[in-house]
Design an enzyme around this catalytic site. Structure first.
Site, PDB file in Angstrom:
ATOM      1  CB  CYS A 209      42.550  18.708  74.252  1.00 53.52           C
ATOM      2  SG  CYS A 209      43.527  19.321  75.933  1.00 53.52           S
ATOM      3  CB  CYS A 212      44.268  23.111  74.674  1.00 53.07           C
ATOM      4  SG  CYS A 212      44.977  21.955  73.726  1.00 53.07           S
ATOM      5  CG  ASP A 363      14.392  10.111  70.439  1.00 53.18           C
ATOM      6  OD1 ASP A 363      14.216   9.237  69.494  1.00 53.18           O
ATOM      7  OD2 ASP A 363      15.107  10.933  70.074  1.00 53.18           O
TER       8      ASP A 363
END
Ligand SMILES: [Zn+2]
Length: 456
Positions: A209, A212, A363
């Protein structure tokens, strides 16, 4: 000031004209010239144009072509930065081309594909009427760094677009989060269902999330981190989209037919460009149509008439063989090509052209992040795989590790030999090149079979 604008426009056009005579297209020079003479030129040129800015990691070009088709269907006049010059200089040059020398616009609308980092400045000068964010993915070949960086750039661009309607991908937890921080009107679009019969397992760019840090739970997922996400801890979840693809009715090598729920009304849309990720681009186009007040029926008709653009499922002439070329820039895009290939009906030949020039990213270790393992499970539906390009041998090694049967693999680094090999068989070909490989291969095919210059 007025004279400076006129001079700036003329100088830019002359530069572009000169470059064309020299046989060069799509460079930044005409825009650079205009900006040098009049640094504020974009603000003046864009003032009376209703501009749709399209940004995000993947799908910008295809979404732009879809929006163009929708404007055409609605009978509106527009121009677009079609050659893929999506930094500020390229965008300035496009506006200069489509203005009268006095700076007054020739078209009412502009469809502007914009690089995520460039969107901050571009939106500031243009003041768009719509900003579409396709999605936000990690882009290992991207010079602008990681996912959060991209998100911040896109957000800053939107914050510079106070009068725009913002179209956001509801299924992308990163893009959707932007809605919490802005005052603009937002139109969400998304897909309510899984889109592939079989699918590559991928590493999520956004497993946790954004608010949070708890791990998202998913009701279903479409690809990458996209899908019906929700956060069990803080409650952040996929917003209900106004444009929702409810059912995939049919997926073929040439088109996809879907059922779309738009403002609660169901319609069936045929999308004339194949590939599961183009379902998102189609839904995004429908969201832009709503933002512009264009009827959903006109938008649905437009979806059926979209032609694939330069290197995006582009059809190539190759004798009698059907060939489609899909440019790849990052592992997420690469995995989508593999999903497309493995969901195709019938047999196909798969060609990967891996270069490591500056435009490709030096790369190439990202190929180890792509789930080529799915090729080994395709059985007879895969007639063979050809590894080509400067790093063909490294690509072949990756494919061997992925469990591709050796008898199916050929290594042909040279593009002339590759073209002969593709044209000398009868299966449809899916070609996946990196950028410079695409340019080189396109040029060779143009020489042999004829092909439009890409800036036309
Ligand atoms: Zn949360």
């Amino acid at each position: 000031m007025k004279l400076r604008i006129i001079f700036s426009i003329i100088a830019s056009r002359l530069t572009r004209f000169g470059l064309r005579i020299l046989g060069r297209g799509g460079t930044a020079l005409p825009g650079k010239v205009a900006l040098k003479i009049c640094p504020d030129i974009l603000r003046t040129l864009a003032r009376d144009v209703k501009t749709i800015v399209i940004t995000g990691t993947n799908g910008k070009t295809t979404s732009s072509r879809i929006v163009e088709q929708i404007l055409t269907e609605a009978g509106l006049s527009y121009f677009a930065n079609r050659s893929g010059a999506n930094l500020i200089q390229g965008i300035v040059a496009e506006f200069a081309m489509h203005s009268k020398v006095t700076g007054k616009p020739k078209c009412d609308y502009a469809v502007i594909e914009c690089d995520e980092a460039a969107s901050v400045m571009v939106c500031k000068y243009i003041n768009p009427v719509v900003v579409l964010v396709t999605n936000i993915f990690g882009d290992q070949l991207d010079r602008f760094g990681d996912v959060m960086n991209t998100l911040e750039n896109v957000k800053a661009g939107i914050k510079n677009s106070p009068s725009a309607v913002i179209c956001l991908n509801a299924d992308c937890s990163l893009s959707a989060s932007i809605a919490r921080e802005i005052e603009n009107q937002v139109i969400f679009y998304g897909v309510d269902t899984e889109i592939y019969r079989e699918r590559i397992p991928e590493v999520s760019d956004a497993a946790h999330c954004i608010f949070c840090k708890a791990r998202y739970e998913y009701d279903y997922s479409t690809y990458g981190h996209l899908g019906g996400f929700n956060c069990p801890k803080c409650g952040y979840k996929r917003p209900q989209p106004r444009v929702a693809v409810g059912k995939i009715l049919n997926q073929s090598a040439d088109s996809t037919t879907v059922e779309m729920l738009v403002d609660g009304e169901t319609l069936v849309a045929c999308i004339s460009i194949p590939g599961g990720y183009n379902i998102y681009n189609a839904a995004a186009g429908m969201a832009v149509a709503l933002a512009l007040g264009i009827s959903k029926d006109a938008a649905a008709r437009a979806l059926a008439g979209v032609e694939s653009g330069f290197g995006r499922m582009e059809k190539l002439p190759l004798g009698g063989v059907s060939a489609r070329m899909i440019l790849v820039k990052n592992p997420a895009g690469c995995n989508q090509v593999l999903n497309f290939l493995s969901n195709m009906d019938g047999q196909a030949l798969f060609v990967i052209c891996l270069n490591d020039n500056v435009g490709d990213g030096r790369d190439v270790s990202w190929i180890w992040d792509v789930s080529f393992e799915i090729l080994g499970t395709m059985g007879d539906r895969l007639s063979g795989v050809i590894a080509s390009g400067i790093r063909a041998h490294e690509m072949a090694l990756r494919l061997k590790y992925a469990g591709l049967p050796v008898e199916k693999l050929r290594v042909i680094p040279d593009y002339d030999q590759l073209i002969d090999a593709m044209a000398g068989q009868d299966k449809p070909v899916v070609i996946m090149p990196t950028y410079s490989a695409m340019m080189e291969l396109r040029e060779k095919i143009a020489g042999k079979y004829g092909l439009k210059d890409f800036w036309e």
